[in-house]
Every structure is written in structure tokens, then in C-alpha cells.
Design a protein around this motif. Structure first.
Motif, short mmCIF file in Angstrom:
data_model
loop_
_atom_site.label_atom_id
_atom_site.label_comp_id
_atom_site.label_asym_id
_atom_site.label_seq_id
_atom_site.Cartn_x
_atom_site.Cartn_y
_atom_site.Cartn_z
N UNK A 1 0.82 -1.22 0.00
CA UNK A 1 0.00 0.00 0.00
C UNK A 1 0.85 1.27 0.00
N UNK A 2 2.17 1.11 -0.15
CA UNK A 2 3.08 2.26 -0.11
C UNK A 2 3.57 2.61 -1.52
N UNK A 3 3.33 3.84 -1.93
CA UNK A 3 3.84 4.31 -3.22
C UNK A 3 5.27 4.78 -3.00
N UNK A 4 6.22 4.16 -3.71
CA UNK A 4 7.63 4.50 -3.55
C UNK A 4 8.12 5.43 -4.66
N UNK A 5 7.31 5.60 -5.69
CA UNK A 5 7.61 6.54 -6.78
C UNK A 5 6.29 6.91 -7.42
N UNK A 6 6.15 8.19 -7.76
CA UNK A 6 4.93 8.64 -8.42
C UNK A 6 5.26 9.82 -9.31
N UNK A 7 4.33 10.19 -10.16
CA UNK A 7 4.50 11.36 -11.01
C UNK A 7 4.75 12.56 -10.10
N UNK A 8 5.86 13.22 -10.30
CA UNK A 8 6.19 14.38 -9.49
C UNK A 8 6.85 14.06 -8.16
N UNK A 9 6.98 12.78 -7.81
CA UNK A 9 7.63 12.37 -6.57
C UNK A 9 8.76 11.42 -6.92
N UNK A 10 9.96 11.78 -6.54
CA UNK A 10 11.12 10.98 -6.88
C UNK A 10 11.17 9.67 -6.10
N UNK A 11 11.76 8.69 -6.72
CA UNK A 11 12.02 7.40 -6.08
C UNK A 11 13.11 7.58 -5.03
N UNK A 12 12.92 6.94 -3.89
CA UNK A 12 13.99 6.90 -2.89
C UNK A 12 14.23 5.45 -2.49
N UNK A 13 15.50 5.11 -2.44
CA UNK A 13 15.86 3.74 -2.05
C UNK A 13 15.40 3.44 -0.64
N UNK A 14 15.49 4.43 0.25
CA UNK A 14 15.06 4.22 1.63
C UNK A 14 13.56 3.91 1.70
N UNK A 15 12.77 4.59 0.90
CA UNK A 15 11.33 4.31 0.86
C UNK A 15 11.04 2.91 0.38
N UNK A 16 11.79 2.46 -0.62
CA UNK A 16 11.60 1.09 -1.13
C UNK A 16 12.02 0.05 -0.10
N UNK A 17 13.10 0.30 0.59
CA UNK A 17 13.56 -0.65 1.62
C UNK A 17 12.49 -0.81 2.69
N UNK A 18 11.93 0.30 3.14
CA UNK A 18 10.88 0.25 4.16
C UNK A 18 9.65 -0.47 3.63
N UNK A 19 9.23 -0.14 2.40
CA UNK A 19 8.03 -0.75 1.82
C UNK A 19 8.20 -2.24 1.58
N UNK A 20 9.41 -2.67 1.29
CA UNK A 20 9.68 -4.09 1.00
C UNK A 20 9.89 -4.92 2.26
N UNK A 21 9.64 -4.37 3.42
CA UNK A 21 9.91 -5.05 4.68
C UNK A 21 8.76 -5.97 5.11
N UNK A 22 8.33 -6.84 4.20
CA UNK A 22 7.34 -7.88 4.49
C UNK A 22 7.90 -9.19 3.97
N UNK A 23 7.39 -10.31 4.44
CA UNK A 23 7.87 -11.59 3.94
C UNK A 23 7.71 -11.67 2.42
N UNK A 24 6.54 -11.28 1.93
CA UNK A 24 6.31 -11.15 0.49
C UNK A 24 5.50 -9.88 0.25
N UNK A 25 5.68 -9.32 -0.93
CA UNK A 25 4.98 -8.09 -1.27
C UNK A 25 4.36 -8.20 -2.65
N UNK A 26 3.32 -7.42 -2.86
CA UNK A 26 2.76 -7.23 -4.19
C UNK A 26 3.29 -5.90 -4.68
N UNK A 27 3.90 -5.92 -5.85
CA UNK A 27 4.51 -4.72 -6.40
C UNK A 27 3.75 -4.35 -7.68
N UNK A 28 3.36 -3.07 -7.75
CA UNK A 28 2.57 -2.58 -8.88
C UNK A 28 3.36 -1.50 -9.61
#
Length: 162
Positions: free
Chosen positions: A131-158
Motif C-alpha cells: 500500500x506504499x507508493x515509492x515513486x509517483x508522477x512528481x515524486x522521486x524514487x527513494x531507495x530508503x522508501x523502497x527498503x521500508x516498503x519491501x519489509x514484508x515476507x512477500x509483497x505485491x509490487x505494482x
């Protein structure tokens, strides 16, 4: 005593090989997922250059037209290297309506989620992990945001791209 020493050395060698093999497998699956996602997006764009022109494009049509990466095809469905379902459809990007293709990769493991997302982040306008957007139009990607969002056993990535 010598026999025990040999057994300890062998055990350490076997353990080291197991750890190295696991890391190599994780990297290979992440690389394959990246290639599959980019290949699928290219195939969808060959069938339908603009999302709004093909709001009902299906996985079956992409498979039957030969535009899905062959190693993703599992009968009439698409599957990622971790065994999760891959789906796609038409969605909204920015203020537009039906102006983008949306690709969903289910069951991406924690150990490989960040590597996968980071590898393809330049190719997509929006990326959400769970449920966490790690990159969006007008919002830059951050590696730290992705690391936090990926902190589940498995994730669905869109992934979303026009």
C-alpha cells in the motif's frame, strides 16, 4: 582428532557453498523478473501503443500474440520467477484516465523486493509496494522508501507506465 578437523572443514565448505548458491539464486531471480517486466511492457506496447486504445486487453491476448516473455507463460496465466501471479491492465496516471498500463507482480520475497524495484524504477512513472507508493508522477524514487516498503515476507509490487 584429524578426522574431526577434516569434518569441520568440510562442514564449513558445504555451508559456504550453500550461502553462496542462495545469494546467486536470489540475484538470478531478480534479474529475470526485471527482464520479464520490461519484456512484458514492450510486448503490450507492440500490441497496443496507447493504454486508452486497449482498455480490455487481456493476458490471454498477449500470450496468444506471442508478446509475453516465454518463461513467464504458465498455461493461460503469467507467473513471476518467485511463483506469484503477474497481471496487467489499464489504469490512470497523473490526472489522466485510462492513460497507462499497470503491471502487478505478486509474492515478491523480501530478500529480492528492493533489488527488483530499484533495478526497474527508471522505467516506470509509478511504483507501489503493497500500500506504499515509492515513486509517483512528481515524486522521486527513494531507495530508503523502497527498503521500508519491501519489509514484508512477500509483497505485491505494482508498476505503472504510459
Amino acid at each position: 582428532l584429524e578426522l574431526m578437523l577434516v569434518l569441520v572443514v568440510l562442514a564449513l565448505l558445504i555451508f559456504g557453498a550453500y550461502v553462496l548458491f542462495g545469494s546467486t539464486q536470489e540475484g538470478a531471480r531478480s534479474d529475470q523478473a526485471q527482464k520479464n517486466l520490461l519484456g512484458l511492457h514492450a510486448g503490450v506496447k507492440r500490441v497496443c501503443s496507447k493504454a486508452g486504445q486497449c482498455p480490455t486487453l487481456t493476458v490471454a491476448q498477449i500470450i496468444s500474440s506471442g508478446q509475453a516473455p516465454a518463461d513467464m507463460v504458465n498455461g493461460t496465466t503469467l507467473q513471476n520467477p518467485w511463483g506469484g501471479a503477474v497481471t496487467f491492465g489499464v489504469g490512470n496516471l497523473g490526472s489522466g484516465t485510462n492513460n497507462a498500463f499497470v503491471y502487478t507482480f505478486a509474492d515478491v520475497p523480501k530478500a529480492e523486493c528492493n533489488t527488483f524495484v530499484n533495478a526497474v524504477q527508471n522505467n516506470f512513472a509509478r511504483i507501489a509496494v503493497g500500500s506504499t507508493t515509492v515513486k509517483d508522477v512528481g515524486t522521486a524514487y527513494t531507495a530508503a522508501g523502497a527498503i521500508t516498503a519491501c519489509d514484508n515476507d512477500t509483497s505485491t509490487v505494482v508498476f505503472t507506465q504510459s
